[in-house]
Structure formats: structure tokens, C-alpha cells
Scaffold this motif. Structure first.
Motif, PDB file in Angstrom:
ATOM      1  N   UNK A  10     -25.897  -9.146   3.176  1.00 56.78           N
ATOM      2  CA  UNK A  10     -24.900  -8.699   4.145  1.00 56.78           C
ATOM      3  C   UNK A  10     -23.704  -9.644   4.106  1.00 56.78           C
ATOM      4  N   UNK A  11     -22.657  -9.283   4.815  1.00 53.03           N
ATOM      5  CA  UNK A  11     -21.497 -10.165   4.964  1.00 53.03           C
ATOM      6  C   UNK A  11     -21.338 -10.502   6.429  1.00 53.03           C
ATOM      7  N   UNK A  12     -21.462 -11.778   6.754  1.00 54.37           N
ATOM      8  CA  UNK A  12     -21.340 -12.262   8.125  1.00 54.37           C
ATOM      9  C   UNK A  12     -20.491 -13.523   8.082  1.00 54.37           C
ATOM     10  N   UNK A  13     -19.157 -13.339   8.120  1.00 49.65           N
ATOM     11  CA  UNK A  13     -18.262 -14.466   7.887  1.00 49.65           C
ATOM     12  C   UNK A  13     -18.412 -14.905   6.434  1.00 49.65           C
ATOM     13  N   UNK A  14     -18.522 -16.229   6.224  1.00 46.14           N
ATOM     14  CA  UNK A  14     -18.755 -16.717   4.862  1.00 46.14           C
ATOM     15  C   UNK A  14     -20.239 -16.868   4.584  1.00 46.14           C
ATOM     16  N   UNK A 117     -18.385   0.226  -7.655  1.00 44.17           N
ATOM     17  CA  UNK A 117     -17.087  -0.283  -7.232  1.00 44.17           C
ATOM     18  C   UNK A 117     -17.213  -1.682  -6.652  1.00 44.17           C
ATOM     19  N   UNK A 118     -16.108  -2.435  -6.717  1.00 43.91           N
ATOM     20  CA  UNK A 118     -16.097  -3.823  -6.271  1.00 43.91           C
ATOM     21  C   UNK A 118     -16.156  -3.903  -4.750  1.00 43.91           C
ATOM     22  N   UNK A 119     -16.556  -5.064  -4.262  1.00 43.11           N
ATOM     23  CA  UNK A 119     -16.620  -5.337  -2.833  1.00 43.11           C
ATOM     24  C   UNK A 119     -15.959  -6.686  -2.568  1.00 43.11           C
ATOM     25  N   UNK A 120     -15.755  -6.991  -1.286  1.00 45.37           N
ATOM     26  CA  UNK A 120     -15.243  -8.298  -0.887  1.00 45.37           C
ATOM     27  C   UNK A 120     -16.419  -9.218  -0.548  1.00 45.37           C
ATOM     28  N   UNK A 121     -16.200 -10.528  -0.694  1.00 51.26           N
ATOM     29  CA  UNK A 121     -17.203 -11.501  -0.276  1.00 51.26           C
ATOM     30  C   UNK A 121     -18.324 -11.713  -1.268  1.00 51.26           C
ATOM     31  N   UNK A 142     -16.107  -7.832 -10.058  1.00 47.14           N
ATOM     32  CA  UNK A 142     -16.373  -9.069  -9.333  1.00 47.14           C
ATOM     33  C   UNK A 142     -16.963 -10.169 -10.212  1.00 47.14           C
ATOM     34  N   UNK A 143     -17.084  -9.917 -11.520  1.00 43.72           N
ATOM     35  CA  UNK A 143     -17.780 -10.863 -12.398  1.00 43.72           C
ATOM     36  C   UNK A 143     -17.061 -12.197 -12.509  1.00 43.72           C
ATOM     37  N   UNK A 144     -15.729 -12.165 -12.632  1.00 53.07           N
ATOM     38  CA  UNK A 144     -14.979 -13.409 -12.769  1.00 53.07           C
ATOM     39  C   UNK A 144     -15.152 -14.293 -11.543  1.00 53.07           C
ATOM     40  N   UNK A 249     -14.697 -19.068  -0.900  1.00 51.67           N
ATOM     41  CA  UNK A 249     -15.501 -18.094  -0.160  1.00 51.67           C
ATOM     42  C   UNK A 249     -14.726 -17.524   1.016  1.00 51.67           C
ATOM     43  N   UNK A 250     -13.930 -18.358   1.683  1.00 56.34           N
ATOM     44  CA  UNK A 250     -13.108 -17.883   2.800  1.00 56.34           C
ATOM     45  C   UNK A 250     -12.052 -16.907   2.299  1.00 56.34           C
TER      46      UNK A 250
END
Length: 311
Positions: A10-14, A117-121, A142-144, A249-250
Motif C-alpha cells: 500500500x501507499x501510506x505517506x513514504x 501501467x506505472x504508479x507513484x511511490x 518504474x524500473x529506473x 521517496x518523498x
């Protein structure tokens, strides 16, 4: 096998807490239900999963499908669980082998065609996957970013079929290993040597950089305050790998965009003096970093006091 268990993040902040994706097939009226505190985007994934499986020439099970995203008290957002849930349906219906699924984590949003598709975080998720000693399968875009992490093998994929071929051992994915990306400052980065005269101001910058002090510059417009402040990151010591990963990460979870080439360069933020408190501190219904967080391990320059501080 009517039960498959996979892992995602999941994504919860960083932070990137682990999410266990449990897929169960049972007798009953055909349908798919998702439990585990999913929000609207997660609930809609059942339509994306169905279309992606059919367009990838897989059989969509005509059985009762229940997907549980554990822990149940953690809110689930976005389409980052699509890939894990689709693979869980295939494993539970015995269309792909399930032997090695527990050694991987899966993150990615599915298109109706089966494209990933790509995601954030993704950076925070890769850091946590390394701590759990698992490989991670992510979108190719997101590989790079994920390759900044050492000690983990990242498997980028363009399409759901590529992931299935990997576990069927017909065409294994190519692991994307760690790259140092040691570029610290780009060629166009501001340099304090460009500043002529201003000897007292430059001396103040050096003292602030050496001791980690805050700095207050007072003067009329056009005297060079912003120019001097923008060159402060260039005389700060280089960031360690842990500091650079924290800062990256931020940036990764924000809407600012992420540059792999300059990921070790200390950030410089100069928000407008009319910026609101939320813009500076961050927050919102879905918490996102503000200017203070985006300047982590770097420099933030405020030209005049913010409006909310004047009142």
C-alpha cells in the motif's frame, strides 16, 4: 487449487505497508467481490481485471471469486493492486503455477488490454520489499526509479502476459539490477562561484552550511537574496545513500515528478510567499507532502513571510 495468496504494498505517506492479497474461488453465482476496506478505485479494479484477463486470452472463472486485501483496517487506494489480484485469480483457477508467488511482490495498474501501467511511490515499496527479502515485479516505466535500491532484484514488465510467462517458465523476465546513478549535480546546477562580490553574504552561507543553521537575509528586491539562496545546496556536503533515498521517496509520492539523474542532488524549494499553510506543511484527505517535506535534506527559501504568518 481454489485459494491463492500473493503480496503487494500500500501507499501510506513514504511508508509502504504490506498487503496480503487472498483470492478464493468457490461454487455459487458467478461474480467478483473485493473486501478489506477498498476505496472506489480498488472496487472498480474488478472490471479492469476481467477485461485484462479476457484480452490476454485467459479464461475468466465462472465461479464466485472473493478477494481479501489484508489487513482489513488499512484503507486501500488506487489501482496498484490490479496486477496482484489478476495473478491471484489465475493462480486460484490453476491457469498459472502458484509455487513461487510467495517469493515476489506485485505492484501495478492494469489496462483493459493487459498492459501494466506505472504508479507513484514505487521507491518506498521497493525499499520495503528488500526488507522482506522478496523480489518485486513492477511496471517497466518504474524500473529506473526502483533500480536506485541496492540489494534487491527488480523485474519490470510491460504486460500481464510477460508476468505469466515468467511463472510458467516459458520466458523469464530479465531482472533489473541496482545502478548507482552517482550524478550529484547537473551541469546547469547553480554554483556559488558564479556570484561576484557579496562577500559578507557568501560568508554567511558558508557558516550556515557548515553548522546547519537557518539564515535570514534582509534587503530590497533585486539585491540577490534568491540567487544566493539557490546556491546554498551546492556547498552542502553530499547526501549519503540513506538520505538520498529518503528524499527521493518523498518526491516519488508527490506530483512533482522524479529525476533519476539528479536523485543525489539536494533539493531547493522556493514557494511563493502567498502559499497556504497546507501547501507548505502538506496534508489533505489523501495526505501528500508539502514544500517543507519536499525540501527534506535540502534548502527551502521563503521570499517574504507567508501570508498566514502575518495575521
Amino acid at each position: 487449487m481454489s485459494l491463492a495468496i500473493l503480496f503487494s504494498r500500500a501507499q501510506q505517506g513514504i511508508a509502504a505497508p504490506q498487503v496480503t492479497v487472498e483470492v478464493h474461488l468457490s461454487n455459487g453465482l458467478p461474480g467478483l467481490s473485493i473486501v478489506g476496506l477498498p476505496e472506489t478505485a480498488v472496487k472498480e479494479s474488478k472490471e479492469r481485471i476481467r477485461a485484462a484477463l479476457l484480452n490476454s486470452r485467459f479464461e475468466y472463472p465462472t465461479r464466485r471469486i472473493t478477494i481479501n486485501l489484508a489487513p482489513a483496517d488499512l484503507p486501500k487506494q488506487g489501482g496498484r493492486y490490479d496486477l496482484a489480484m489478476a495473478l491471484g485469480v489465475l493462480a486460484a483457477s490453476e491457469q498459472i503455477p502458484a509455487d513461487e508467488l510467495s517469493n515476489y511482490e506485485f505492484i501495478g495498474e492494469l489496462a483493459l488490454s493487459g498492459k501494466i501501467r506505472s504508479i507513484r511511490g514505487i521507491l518506498a515499496a521497493a525499499i520495503q520489499a528488500r526488507s522482506a527479502q522478496r523480489h518485486i515485479i513492477i511496471p517497466s516505466e518504474n524500473a529506473q526509479e526502483a533500480s536506485l535500491i541496492s540489494g534487491i532484484t527488480v523485474f519490470p514488465a510491460h504486460h500481464l502476459l510477460e508476468v505469466c510467462a515468467h511463472f510458467s517458465k516459458t520466458q523469464p523476465l530479465q531482472g533489473h539490477r541496482h545502478h548507482s546513478h552517482d550524478t550529484v549535480v547537473s551541469d546547469c546546477a547553480p554554483d556559488l562561484a558564479d556570484v561576484r562580490a557579496q562577500h559578507h553574504a557568501k560568508r554567511a552561507l558558508e557558516i550556515a552550511a557548515a553548522g546547519g543553521h537557518s539564515l535570514l537575509m534582509i534587503g530590497p528586491p533585486g539585491t540577490g537574496k534568491t540567487m544566493l539562496a539557490s546556491r546554498l545546496p551546492g556547498i552542502l556536503p553530499p547526501m549519503t545513500e540513506d538520505e538520498a533515498l529518503e528524499t527521493a521517496a518523498i518526491t516519488s509520492i508527490s506530483q512533482q515528478g522524479f529525476s533519476v539523474q539528479n536523485w543525489r542532488q539536494r533539493p531547493f524549494r522556493a514557494p511563493h510567499h502567498t502559499a497556504s499553510g497546507i501547501a507548505l506543511v502538506g496534508g489533505g484527505s489523501h495526505p501528500s507532502p508539502g514544500e517543507i517535506s519536499l525540501a527534506h535534506n535540502g534548502v527551502m527559501f521563503l521570499d517574504e513571510l507567508p501570508e498566514f504568518n502575518r495575521r
